[in-house]
Design a protein around this motif. Sequence first.
Motif, PDB file in Angstrom:
ATOM      1  N   GLN A 103     -10.115  48.570   5.767  1.00 24.06           N
ATOM      2  CA  GLN A 103     -10.852  49.481   6.648  1.00 24.06           C
ATOM      3  C   GLN A 103     -11.429  48.706   7.818  1.00 24.06           C
ATOM      4  O   GLN A 103     -11.731  47.542   7.688  1.00 24.06           O
ATOM      5  N   GLU A 120      -0.688  61.797   4.649  1.00 23.38           N
ATOM      6  CA  GLU A 120      -1.961  61.165   4.985  1.00 23.38           C
ATOM      7  C   GLU A 120      -1.739  59.718   5.390  1.00 23.38           C
ATOM      8  O   GLU A 120      -0.994  58.997   4.732  1.00 23.38           O
ATOM      9  N   GLU A 121      -2.406  59.303   6.462  1.00 21.40           N
ATOM     10  CA  GLU A 121      -2.401  57.905   6.858  1.00 21.40           C
ATOM     11  C   GLU A 121      -3.707  57.287   6.370  1.00 21.40           C
ATOM     12  O   GLU A 121      -4.788  57.757   6.703  1.00 21.40           O
ATOM     13  N   LYS A 122      -3.582  56.245   5.552  1.00 25.06           N
ATOM     14  CA  LYS A 122      -4.739  55.524   5.033  1.00 25.06           C
ATOM     15  C   LYS A 122      -4.584  54.061   5.404  1.00 25.06           C
ATOM     16  O   LYS A 122      -3.547  53.665   5.933  1.00 25.06           O
ATOM     17  N   TYR A 123      -5.598  53.264   5.102  1.00 26.05           N
ATOM     18  CA  TYR A 123      -5.577  51.865   5.528  1.00 26.05           C
ATOM     19  C   TYR A 123      -5.914  50.932   4.374  1.00 26.05           C
ATOM     20  O   TYR A 123      -6.832  51.191   3.602  1.00 26.05           O
TER      21      TYR A 123
END
Length: 162
Positions: free
Chosen positions: A82, A76-79
Motif C-alpha cells: 500500500q 478489482e485492482e488491489k496492491y
Amino acid sequence: MKNIILFFSILYSLNVYSQEKPNYPEPEKGMKRVDLKLPKIENDNEYKVEIRFGMEMNVSECSAVNDFNFNIKKLEEKYGIQPYRFPYYVLPKEIPIDILTLNNNKSNCDESKKVKKKVLSSQNILKEYNGHFAIPFYIPENWTVEYRLWKVNSEFKNAEQQ
C-alpha cells in the motif's frame, strides 16, 4: 554525537526506502493465482499489453461461439504494498458470464455432438508494458489469462478538420 545521529538517520532512511516484497494473499478455494510474467524486450516503452480472460467450454459443433461477456467492473485492482505499489487483480469466484451462441448453417453438423473450444472474453485490459514484475491475477479455477502485445507508433498525427 553528530556521527551517531547521522548513522541512525542513514539506517532509518535505508529501512524506510528499502525494497519491500509485496504481500499477495493465498487464493481462496475455487480460485487460482496466475502470474502474468512478460518477456524482457528492447524498447519496452513502445509496447502495450492487451489482457483477456479465457475458458474452455463444451459447445455444439454447430455453434459459432467466439467470445463471452462478463462485468469487467467486478475486476478489482488491489496492491501488494500500500498505497499503490505492485498491483494485482481479483475476479469474484462466482462471476456470471453471458455467452451469445450462434449456429452455423452447416448441413453436415450434429447439434448434439459437443466439442471443447477455448473462448476468450470480449472485454480486455490495455496496460503499459512491464517486463520487470509479474502481475498476479486471482481468477476462477476454470479461467485462464491470455495476453498479446501491441506495438505503439510513437508519432501523433494531426486530425484533419472536416
